[in-house]
Design an enzyme around this catalytic site. Sequence first.
Site, PDB file in Angstrom:
ATOM      1  N   ASP A 257      40.046  42.320  40.230  1.00  0.00           N
ATOM      2  CA  ASP A 257      39.235  41.160  40.145  1.00  0.00           C
ATOM      3  C   ASP A 257      39.882  40.123  39.011  1.00  0.00           C
ATOM      4  OD1 ASP A 257      38.209  38.534  41.577  1.00  0.00           O
ATOM      5  OD2 ASP A 257      36.279  38.959  41.180  1.00  0.00           O
ATOM      6  N   ARG A 313      45.106  31.039  36.144  1.00  0.00           N
ATOM      7  CA  ARG A 313      43.190  30.894  35.365  1.00  0.00           C
ATOM      8  C   ARG A 313      43.457  31.578  33.818  1.00  0.00           C
ATOM      9  NH1 ARG A 313      38.735  32.552  39.867  1.00  0.00           N
ATOM     10  NH2 ARG A 313      39.833  30.625  41.629  1.00  0.00           N
TER      11      ARG A 313
END
Length: 436
Positions: A257, A313
Amino acid sequence: MNRNICFFLFFLSFAVLVPSIRANIGEFDKYWQKRAEAAQKEALDAYDPHPEAVTSYFNLKVDKAVKGGNSTRRQLGKYNGPCLATNPIDRCWRCDKNWARNRQRLADCVLGFGRKTRGGKFGRYYIVTDPSDNDLVNPKPGTLRHAVIQKGRLWIIFSRSMIIKLSQELIMTSDKTIDGRGANVHIAYGAGITIQFIKNVIIHGLHIHDIVKGSGGLIRDAVDHVGLRTESDGDGISIFGASNVWIDHVSMSACSDGLIDAIEGSTAITISNCHFTNHNEVMLFGASDAHSQDQIMQITVAFNHFGRGLVQRMPRCRWGFFHVVNNDYTHWLMYAIGGSSHPSIISQGNRFIAPPNVAAKEVTKRDYATEDQWKNWLWKSEGDLMMNGAFFVTSGNPKAQLPFSQRDLIKAKPGTYVTRLTRFSGAVACRVGRPC
């Protein structure tokens, strides 16, 4: 925001969202309810109502530490010269040849929003001697899992180099330092580290990579408690409802993740001197546009190298206040810094090298908002070095965005200094009796 108003809104949102904050907790029993309530109070206490003053003080320390050259070229290859501490955090400890005898001095070196983090300082040392992780309910003494659940302050070190494959997520308790200096320690090929509803944690000098999801089950999360966990997400480090956290000199890559996620009202966090490579969604600060408790989130991202194989990100932010300062962004495929739900992002003295793709030259990305909405968000670029066509779309009122006196406004070092400031990012090979 007035502190009393912030307190009311934070706990109102917390009460409304209690069912959703259980995350990987299979049974939200009295132990976890009490831990969550205590963590929320600690987080609010850690929240600084004047974040600009924190960024200003950080910039002052950088300005004092950096003298001399400002080459924009990264130095390739291993450095074999005398100790060279190139930023104020490193100058606090790295060139002390007696660092192994003064390990806990490290706790005095943190800057930024995590500046009050002391980890296991003043606590006893715990030496990890066994890399195994075979018993989740009754962890074997000498293992990392046994160390992190102990009561009180603890400074955790390693007897030798090792690869630790965690069978399930490693659930930490408050007031702990995991210090990998003097050994080559990898958390890899298993689950990651969970910092949930606790305070005061330092993670330093580790390699964290190839992290996978855990299936959950019964896991001891304290000396006197065993809890039922659901599937873990596969984050390298998950910060959930926690405060006063410092992650420093960690090398991270290839997790299922995120590399580092900070969510559910986590605050007072500094991420510094890390090296990130080979990953898609690098850092997520705030999990949902609906989670308004993240308005107290304050995070410093400083002196890190965002390197090869990264996509997006770096970070992706919601709600809070984020100081992104003197980082080296040498690679991204989609964008570098993104956000939604009106976060405040102050970007100072970073270097952004855009990818060849013409469609990915923009450093910034705003989600789920029209220009009429995001034009009022405070996104500031100051002293950033833009290369290969990179550009940062700013927003917000420049006259209103720094509400403190001009004598407190100390300019960060410009992006031309970044290669020097980030030269030793990632886990550093330290040898006892020599400077790191």
